[in-house]
Write an enzyme that holds these catalytic residues in place. Sequence first.
Site, PDB file in Angstrom:
ATOM      1  N   HIS A 118      41.446  43.466  12.488  1.00 21.33           N
ATOM      2  CA  HIS A 118      41.303  42.375  13.233  1.00 21.33           C
ATOM      3  C   HIS A 118      39.894  42.259  13.705  1.00 21.33           C
ATOM      4  CE1 HIS A 118      44.197  39.680  15.909  1.00 21.33           C
ATOM      5  NE2 HIS A 118      43.381  38.983  15.257  1.00 21.33           N
ATOM      6  N   ASP A 141      49.633  39.213  18.708  1.00 27.69           N
ATOM      7  CA  ASP A 141      49.155  40.483  18.723  1.00 27.69           C
ATOM      8  C   ASP A 141      49.968  41.608  19.744  1.00 27.69           C
ATOM      9  OD1 ASP A 141      47.857  43.036  18.178  1.00 27.69           O
ATOM     10  OD2 ASP A 141      45.855  41.905  18.096  1.00 27.69           O
ATOM     11  N   HIS A 143      48.309  43.921  20.871  1.00 29.36           N
ATOM     12  CA  HIS A 143      47.202  44.558  21.602  1.00 29.36           C
ATOM     13  C   HIS A 143      46.402  43.325  22.112  1.00 29.36           C
ATOM     14  CE1 HIS A 143      48.494  47.322  18.557  1.00 29.36           C
ATOM     15  NE2 HIS A 143      48.467  48.101  19.769  1.00 29.36           N
ATOM     16  N   ASP A 145      42.865  43.400  22.339  1.00 30.70           N
ATOM     17  CA  ASP A 145      41.855  43.440  21.717  1.00 30.70           C
ATOM     18  C   ASP A 145      40.694  43.042  22.372  1.00 30.70           C
ATOM     19  OD1 ASP A 145      43.148  44.385  19.433  1.00 30.70           O
ATOM     20  OD2 ASP A 145      43.248  42.721  18.264  1.00 30.70           O
ATOM     21  N   HIS A 158      38.030  46.882  15.817  1.00 30.15           N
ATOM     22  CA  HIS A 158      38.932  45.930  16.096  1.00 30.15           C
ATOM     23  C   HIS A 158      40.013  45.735  17.191  1.00 30.15           C
ATOM     24  CE1 HIS A 158      42.757  48.997  14.839  1.00 30.15           C
ATOM     25  NE2 HIS A 158      42.088  49.422  15.718  1.00 30.15           N
ATOM     26  N   ASP A 249      48.129  38.999  14.109  1.00 28.78           N
ATOM     27  CA  ASP A 249      48.249  40.382  13.710  1.00 28.78           C
ATOM     28  C   ASP A 249      49.409  40.689  13.286  1.00 28.78           C
ATOM     29  OD1 ASP A 249      48.304  43.195  13.866  1.00 28.78           O
ATOM     30  OD2 ASP A 249      46.289  43.308  15.144  1.00 28.78           O
ATOM     31  N   ASP A 251      51.113  43.186  13.536  1.00 24.83           N
ATOM     32  CA  ASP A 251      51.700  44.396  14.597  1.00 24.83           C
ATOM     33  C   ASP A 251      52.265  43.605  15.585  1.00 24.83           C
ATOM     34  OD1 ASP A 251      49.802  44.091  16.463  1.00 24.83           O
ATOM     35  OD2 ASP A 251      48.722  45.676  15.844  1.00 24.83           O
ATOM     36  N   GLU A 294      45.741  42.917   9.491  1.00 23.32           N
ATOM     37  CA  GLU A 294      46.248  44.414   9.791  1.00 23.32           C
ATOM     38  C   GLU A 294      47.396  44.789   8.849  1.00 23.32           C
ATOM     39  OE1 GLU A 294      44.597  46.564  11.343  1.00 23.32           O
ATOM     40  OE2 GLU A 294      43.367  45.607  12.824  1.00 23.32           O
TER      41      GLU A 294
END
Length: 326
Positions: A118, A141, A143, A145, A158, A249, A251, A294
Site C-alpha cells: 500500500h 483498509d 489500517h 496508514d 506501507h 487494501d 485486508d 496487499e
Amino acid sequence: MLSGKSLVLLNCGVRMINRRFKHKIGILGAPLSRGQGNDGVRMGPDALRKSGLLTALQTGGCNLKDYGDLKFEDVPKDEPFRTIKRPRTVGKANEKVSQAVKKVKADGRICVILGGDHSLAIGSISGDAAFHSNLCVVWVDAHADINMPSTTPSGNLHGQPVSFLIKELKTEIPAVPGFSWLKPCLSAKDIVYIGLREVDPGEKDIINRLGIKFFLAKDINHMGIEKVMEMTSDYLYSRIKKPIHLSFDIDGFDPILAPATGTPVKGGLTYEQGIFVASEIHKTGLLSAIDLVEVNPSLGKTEEEATSTVNSGRDVILKALGYLEK
C-alpha cells in the site's frame, strides 16, 4: 502459486455484464514490495491478471489497455532514514508509479493499479491528483496508514502513505530521502476511511486532530454498509461532484475471505460489504482510479486461501467498474 483452475470465473458463480458499459480502462501493474517485509506481495499483479480480470473486462466490451508492470529496482546502500526502512527505494518507485498513472489519465482512462504493497498509494494518488485537482479518496483498509516518520512503530512505509499525501501534515513530515519530488495533494477533508479496526496510537491522534472522517468495522456492523456509504457520499462527493480514487487494501476484508495478505485483522468486511462499497462508487460515475493492494498469494496456507484472496480483489475491481453482477 495459483493454478489454472483459479482462472475460471464461473466456478465462483460470477456473471459478466457484457452489454451496457464501454469504459476506457487502463491496467497498470505495480509490484512494489519494499514498503513492508513480505516479498511475495510482488506476485499480486500477476495473480490478479491470471484470475480472469482482463478477460472479464474484455468480454464486458470495455476499451481496455494493459500498460504492463512497472519495473522497480532497489537503490544501493539504502540506509534507514531515522526509523524509515528503504526510503530511497520506495520513494523512487512511487515517483515512477505517479508518472505512470499520469500517463494513463492523460490517455482518458480509468486507471486500475494492481499492487504491490500500500505504499504505492503515494504515487498512485499523487499521479491521479495531478490530473484532478479536486480528487477525493475512499480508503478501505483494516489500517489507517497515516503514521508519520515520528510515530511509526515499524518503520514500514506501507503504514505511512496517507501522511505523505495530506497537506495539513506537510510541516510535520521531514525531508525523507527519495521523496523530494512529492508535494502533498489532499486535504484532510478529502478522504474517508472505511473498515478500520487496527489503528496505532499516533494515528488516532492525527485522525482526531485533523478531523478525518472514518468508519470502523464495528460502525459498519452497527449502522449497515448502506448507511456508511450514504454518509460517505454525502460527505465527499454527492453535493459537489468530485473524481473518486478508491484505494482498497485486501485486508479490509475479513481474513476468512482474504487470508493471503501480510497484516490480516479479524472482524473485517464481508464479501457483500466490500462489493457494496465498490458498487456504490461505480454508480456515481465519478471513479477515476482504483488501487487494489496487499494481495500476497505466497501467504496463503493453501491454494484455496490464495485463490479466495485474489478473487475477492478481482471482484472488487470488476464491481467498481460495472463489469460484475452477483
